[in-house]
Scaffold this active site. Structure first.
Site, PDB file in Angstrom:
ATOM      1  N   LYS A  61      83.371  24.160  15.779  1.00  0.00           N
ATOM      2  CA  LYS A  61      83.103  22.719  15.654  1.00  0.00           C
ATOM      3  C   LYS A  61      81.607  22.469  15.727  1.00  0.00           C
ATOM      4  O   LYS A  61      81.044  21.686  14.958  1.00  0.00           O
ATOM      5  CB  LYS A  61      83.859  21.943  16.749  1.00  0.00           C
ATOM      6  CG  LYS A  61      85.366  21.903  16.497  1.00  0.00           C
ATOM      7  CD  LYS A  61      86.197  21.400  17.674  1.00  0.00           C
ATOM      8  CE  LYS A  61      87.690  21.533  17.320  1.00  0.00           C
ATOM      9  NZ  LYS A  61      88.610  21.115  18.376  1.00  0.00           N
ATOM     10  N   GLN A 105      88.256  19.810  24.471  1.00  0.00           N
ATOM     11  CA  GLN A 105      89.107  20.840  23.864  1.00  0.00           C
ATOM     12  C   GLN A 105      90.360  21.046  24.715  1.00  0.00           C
ATOM     13  O   GLN A 105      90.284  21.197  25.938  1.00  0.00           O
ATOM     14  CB  GLN A 105      88.324  22.158  23.724  1.00  0.00           C
ATOM     15  CG  GLN A 105      89.071  23.247  22.988  1.00  0.00           C
ATOM     16  CD  GLN A 105      89.388  22.901  21.527  1.00  0.00           C
ATOM     17  OE1 GLN A 105      88.632  22.186  20.874  1.00  0.00           O
ATOM     18  NE2 GLN A 105      90.508  23.372  21.025  1.00  0.00           N
ATOM     19  N   ASP A 128      88.966  12.609  18.540  1.00  0.00           N
ATOM     20  CA  ASP A 128      90.217  13.336  18.327  1.00  0.00           C
ATOM     21  C   ASP A 128      91.349  12.377  17.959  1.00  0.00           C
ATOM     22  O   ASP A 128      92.406  12.810  17.513  1.00  0.00           O
ATOM     23  CB  ASP A 128      90.619  14.085  19.612  1.00  0.00           C
ATOM     24  CG  ASP A 128      90.363  15.578  19.516  1.00  0.00           C
ATOM     25  OD1 ASP A 128      90.471  16.123  18.407  1.00  0.00           O
ATOM     26  OD2 ASP A 128      90.066  16.186  20.562  1.00  0.00           O
TER      27      ASP A 128
HETATM   28  N1  GUN Z   1      93.668  21.985  20.740  1.00  0.00           N
HETATM   29  C1  GUN Z   1      94.486  22.223  19.682  1.00  0.00           C
HETATM   30  N2  GUN Z   1      94.268  21.320  18.711  1.00  0.00           N
HETATM   31  C2  GUN Z   1      93.309  20.495  19.157  1.00  0.00           C
HETATM   32  C3  GUN Z   1      92.644  19.361  18.590  1.00  0.00           C
HETATM   33  O1  GUN Z   1      92.923  18.904  17.472  1.00  0.00           O
HETATM   34  N3  GUN Z   1      91.689  18.789  19.368  1.00  0.00           N
HETATM   35  C4  GUN Z   1      91.386  19.245  20.612  1.00  0.00           C
HETATM   36  N4  GUN Z   1      90.466  18.602  21.304  1.00  0.00           N
HETATM   37  N5  GUN Z   1      91.979  20.284  21.163  1.00  0.00           N
HETATM   38  C5  GUN Z   1      92.933  20.902  20.437  1.00  0.00           C
END
Ligand code: GUN
Length: 293
Positions: A61, A105, A128
């Site tokens: 990211k 995350q 998100d």
């Molecule tokens: N863990 C698995 N998928 C995601 C996501 O789309 N965003 C975040 N923050 N964590 C995740």
């Protein structure tokens, strides 16, 4: 039709290529944003602990941020941080005017209530799209910041060039991150939507009716290829590692591709789209916070 590879009977939906188009769109928009005198959009990443998969996702990211001109601000916290201290970190990022988006995350360590952390993020910085406010906006047909993976699946569906309104769509899996928001996105596209889950009776029959099939269960190859309706569009959100080390999706790919018209490969399908849509959401958050310009 854009960004597809012809390979076998189904057309492969090339997620890497569609993601690259989104990156380019965001990169150009960020350059215009800077030229108009604004500072670069800024994304704070919050990683708790040292889960290797989460570390890779967050690094990915941050690298993509660099590529498109978004500033990333890392927050790497110890696995044993208390919930109170993590909430204080979120409060600090919420109050920081130089931060437009906050990404925590998941999964978080077991001693931390993830729902509480998500609800603490300011909705206008929730890139998100997991906060109940943003989820509610999507449910009420006025989406703002939308969950990245389903939003990415919409881009992939649109990339096929197939008219989507009126299609019978089946989502398998009812998670807050994938299944539920995906069903809402498909409703927005005008599909007739069914959600299947572990209590669903006769899943093969449901799959056999679906003109659009989106699967996010985390169960390797649980959808058998011979269940798939001939001519369907198949979007496989699963990324599972088999004991052999090989990656596979939630759909039995080799047989499903013989029946589907379009199918996403794993890897290289949905995976790259999640990060791409996070970039788009961060730009949207920066614009909204600057007064919707
Ligand atoms: N863990 C698995 N998928 C995601 C996501 O789309 N965003 C975040 N923050 N964590 C995740």
């Amino acid at each position: 039709m854009t960004a597809q590879l012809t390979d076998g009977s189904a057309v492969l939906i090339d997620g890497k290529a569609v993601a690259a188009q989104v990156h380019e769109r965001v990169r150009l928009a960020v350059a215009e944003w800077l030229a108009a005198g604004h500072r670069a959009p800024a994304l704070a990443t919050v990683l708790v602990g040292a889960d290797p998969a989460s570390e890779i996702y967050v690094r990915n990211k941050r690298l993509t941020c660099e590529k498109v001109g978004i500033r990333s601000a890392p927050n790497h916290l110890d696995a044993d941080i208390s919930e109170t201290d993590l909430l204080a970190v979120i409060d600090g990022l919420n109050a920081d005017d130089a931060i437009d988006g906050i990404l925590v995350q998941l999964p978080l360590p077991k001693h931390i209530n993830a729902d509480k952390v998500i609800e603490r993020i300011r909705p206008d910085k929730d890139v998100d799209g997991f906060h109940p406010y943003n989820f509610g906006r999507l449910a009420q047909k006025t989406p703002t910041l939308r969950p990245c993976t389903p939003f990415g699946c919409v881009e992939l569906l649109k990339s096929t060039g197939v008219p989507l309104a009126g299609k019978r769509a089946l989502v398998i899996g009812q998670s807050n991150i994938v299944g539920r928001p995906m069903a809402l996105e498909l409703l927005l596209l005008g599909c007739t939507v069914t959600i299947a889950h572990s209590r669903t009776r006769d899943l093969p029959e449901e799959v056999g009716r679906a003109e659009i099939l989106v699967v996010g269960t985390g169960i390797p190859e649980m959808v058998k290829g011979d269940w798939v309706r001939p001519g369907a569009i198949v979007i496989d959100v699963g990324i599972n590692r088999l004991p052999s080390g090989k990656l596979c999706g939630d759909v039995e790919f080799a047989t499903a591709r013989e029946r589907a018209a379009f199918i996403t490969p794993v890897p290289g399908g949905v995976g790259p789209m999640t990060v791409a849509m996070l970039m788009e959401n961060t730009l949207v958050a920066a614009r909204n916070r600057a007064g919707g310009q």
